[in-house]
Write a protein that holds these residues in place. Structure first.
Motif, mmCIF file in Angstrom:
data_model
loop_
_atom_site.group_PDB
_atom_site.id
_atom_site.type_symbol
_atom_site.label_atom_id
_atom_site.label_comp_id
_atom_site.label_asym_id
_atom_site.label_seq_id
_atom_site.Cartn_x
_atom_site.Cartn_y
_atom_site.Cartn_z
ATOM 1 N N ALA A 204 0.830 -1.207 0.000
ATOM 2 C CA ALA A 204 0.000 0.000 0.000
ATOM 3 C C ALA A 204 0.866 1.259 0.000
ATOM 4 O O ALA A 204 0.563 2.243 -0.693
ATOM 5 C CB ALA A 204 -0.918 -0.015 1.214
ATOM 6 N N LYS A 205 1.954 1.223 0.745
ATOM 7 C CA LYS A 205 2.873 2.365 0.804
ATOM 8 C C LYS A 205 3.481 2.635 -0.570
ATOM 9 O O LYS A 205 3.600 3.798 -0.996
ATOM 10 C CB LYS A 205 3.966 2.080 1.835
ATOM 11 C CG LYS A 205 4.944 3.212 2.090
ATOM 12 C CD LYS A 205 5.814 2.878 3.296
ATOM 13 C CE LYS A 205 6.835 3.970 3.584
ATOM 14 N NZ LYS A 205 7.977 3.937 2.637
ATOM 15 N N LYS A 206 3.858 1.564 -1.280
ATOM 16 C CA LYS A 206 4.410 1.718 -2.635
ATOM 17 C C LYS A 206 3.378 2.346 -3.568
ATOM 18 O O LYS A 206 3.704 3.201 -4.398
ATOM 19 C CB LYS A 206 4.842 0.360 -3.188
ATOM 20 C CG LYS A 206 6.091 -0.233 -2.567
ATOM 21 C CD LYS A 206 7.338 0.467 -3.071
ATOM 22 C CE LYS A 206 8.590 -0.212 -2.504
ATOM 23 N NZ LYS A 206 9.822 0.539 -2.876
ATOM 24 N N MET A 207 2.137 1.926 -3.436
ATOM 25 C CA MET A 207 1.087 2.470 -4.300
ATOM 26 C C MET A 207 0.879 3.959 -4.019
ATOM 27 O O MET A 207 0.703 4.774 -4.937
ATOM 28 C CB MET A 207 -0.213 1.692 -4.096
ATOM 29 C CG MET A 207 -0.116 0.238 -4.515
ATOM 30 S SD MET A 207 -1.704 -0.622 -4.559
ATOM 31 C CE MET A 207 -2.279 -0.166 -6.188
ATOM 32 N N LYS A 208 0.931 4.314 -2.746
ATOM 33 C CA LYS A 208 0.788 5.715 -2.377
ATOM 34 C C LYS A 208 1.950 6.538 -2.932
ATOM 35 O O LYS A 208 1.745 7.634 -3.488
ATOM 36 C CB LYS A 208 0.730 5.843 -0.852
ATOM 37 C CG LYS A 208 0.587 7.286 -0.368
ATOM 38 C CD LYS A 208 0.660 7.371 1.142
ATOM 39 C CE LYS A 208 0.640 8.844 1.592
ATOM 40 N NZ LYS A 208 0.790 8.973 3.066
ATOM 41 N N GLU A 209 3.173 6.020 -2.793
ATOM 42 C CA GLU A 209 4.363 6.723 -3.286
ATOM 43 C C GLU A 209 4.330 6.908 -4.800
ATOM 44 O O GLU A 209 4.874 7.876 -5.328
ATOM 45 C CB GLU A 209 5.625 5.958 -2.876
ATOM 46 C CG GLU A 209 5.909 6.012 -1.381
ATOM 47 C CD GLU A 209 7.005 5.053 -0.943
ATOM 48 O OE1 GLU A 209 7.409 5.117 0.234
ATOM 49 O OE2 GLU A 209 7.448 4.223 -1.772
ATOM 50 N N ASN A 210 3.661 5.981 -5.493
ATOM 51 C CA ASN A 210 3.554 6.061 -6.957
ATOM 52 C C ASN A 210 2.354 6.886 -7.408
ATOM 53 O O ASN A 210 2.064 6.964 -8.595
ATOM 54 C CB ASN A 210 3.456 4.654 -7.554
ATOM 55 C CG ASN A 210 4.768 3.897 -7.484
ATOM 56 O OD1 ASN A 210 5.770 4.418 -7.018
ATOM 57 N ND2 ASN A 210 4.775 2.663 -7.962
ATOM 58 N N GLY A 211 1.661 7.469 -6.435
ATOM 59 C CA GLY A 211 0.556 8.345 -6.777
ATOM 60 C C GLY A 211 -0.697 7.636 -7.258
ATOM 61 O O GLY A 211 -1.541 8.223 -7.947
#
Length: 362
Positions: A204-211
């Motif tokens: 989820a954190k990766k998805m957030k960082e990728n916008g």
């Protein structure tokens, strides 16, 4: 052929599934259900050291019965005794020690019985070491679980049969398109360390960082649920992650189709019942390369396997599939077909039929 299914108690979570399975298999065999905890829905309720059992133990001490306890006498009436709760193994070992008994013993092993308990409990190691003397068949969920039993605990190959648990009766479900505007993810499991809560939230954190515009709903409860709350706060995911708590299996089955992807990134898992349920509803899955999870999906066809914890690649794959609506529809179609062909009650029943027939004729 007479078969007895033995439980400590009927599991509430899988109550409807057990009813469906028994309905199917009772079309073929005479099967009774036996529990050590009172339940009105079963054929035989038994209370250890209850009045009848205590009376029978007196008979045994007086050498008026060859059975140490009444449950053993009941087991001896059946051609096959199938333990659905493996930790009751001492019960069936006792019946096999009675030389005149011809009952064949089958034990279903869950993930903890294979991957966790033997590391810390010598009774399980001793049991596996001597099992070929007493147990006629072990039922496991996946080939990985079978391999683990052979390589780690020296269980004989010839005793192990791979029969995956089923999601239910084959169903006609239309493949689905992904949601528009926002990716919707879900996970559903017991909140314990082996389910790898941290990896799910790192995704989820990766998805957030990728916008990426997404929400991620978690269903379930357990002793480590505090870890979920803590990590949602630590990774700043309050606007993306929802902690939904426990829902019944029936409710869960009605929720799958609201989501675009089902996520299961466990560290230890003999099988993924929720993964096949999600697929049966047309939802592609992302699973870890742990235990038997990769055997529940078709990689790059009904979902994706996360090899070597490469979450960046996983995010890219999920996003590309979500954006390609026609390809997503094809994944959904294949997911439904995969569950219906491999993991339906009809398939499980046929494999159990083959096992019981083989044991009965041997």
């Amino acid at each position: 052929m007479k078969i007895l299914y033995v439980y400590r108690e009927i599991p509430k979570k899988y109550g409807s599934y057990l009813t469906q399975l028994l309905f199917q298999i009772k079309k073929i065999f005479k099967i009774d259900t036996f529990v050590y905890k009172t339940n009105d829905s079963v054929d035989i309720n038994y209370k250890t050291y209850g009045f009848k059992d205590s009376f029978h133990r007196v008979f045994y001490k007086l050498k008026l019965s060859k059975f140490k306890s009444l449950d053993l006498k009941i087991f001896d009436r059946y051609d096959i005794v199938h333990l659905q709760h493996s930790y009751l193994f001492n019960k069936v070992i006792s019946i096999k020690k009675i030389k005149s008994s011809k009952s064949k013993i089958v034990i279903t092993l869950r993930g903890g019985d294979t991957y966790l308990k033997p590391w810390v409990d010598n009774t399980w190691l001793t049991f596996y070491k001597n099992s070929f003397h007493f147990i006629d068949a072990f039922v496991v969920m996946t080939n990985h679980q079978k391999k683990y039993l052979i390589e780690k605990w020296n269980v004989k190959d010839c005793l192990i049969y791979v029969i995956p648990v089923s999601f239910g009766i084959r169903k006609k479900v239309k493949p689905k398109y992904p949601n528009i505007g926002q990716i919707k993810l879900m996970s559903a499991f017991r909140m314990t360390w082996e389910k790898n809560i941290n990896e799910c939230l790192l995704l989820a954190k990766k998805m957030k960082e990728n916008g990426v515009n997404f929400i991620y709903d978690f269903y379930g409860n357990g002793k480590d649920i505090s870890q979920l709350y803590f990590l949602v706060d630590k990774y700043g995911l309050k606007n993306h992650v929802n902690i939904m708590g426990f829902v019944s299996n029936e409710e869960l089955n009605n929720l799958y189709r609201n989501y675009d992807f089902f996520i299961q990134l466990s560290l230890s898992e003999s099988f993924g019942a929720t993964v096949i349920e999600a697929q049966s509803n047309g939802v592609p899955c992302l699973v870890s390369n742990s235990g038997g999870l990769p055997e529940t999906i078709l990689n790059n066809i009904t979902g994706f396997v996360n090899y070597e914890d490469k979450l960046e690649i996983c995010v890219d794959k999920l996003l590309k599939l979500w954006k390609n609506r026609e390809l997503y529809l094809e994944f959904s179609k294949e997911a439904i077909q995969n569950s219906n062909e491999k993991f339906s009650i009809e398939s499980e029943t046929e494999k159990l039929k083959t096992l019981y027939t083989k044991l009965y004729s041997s």
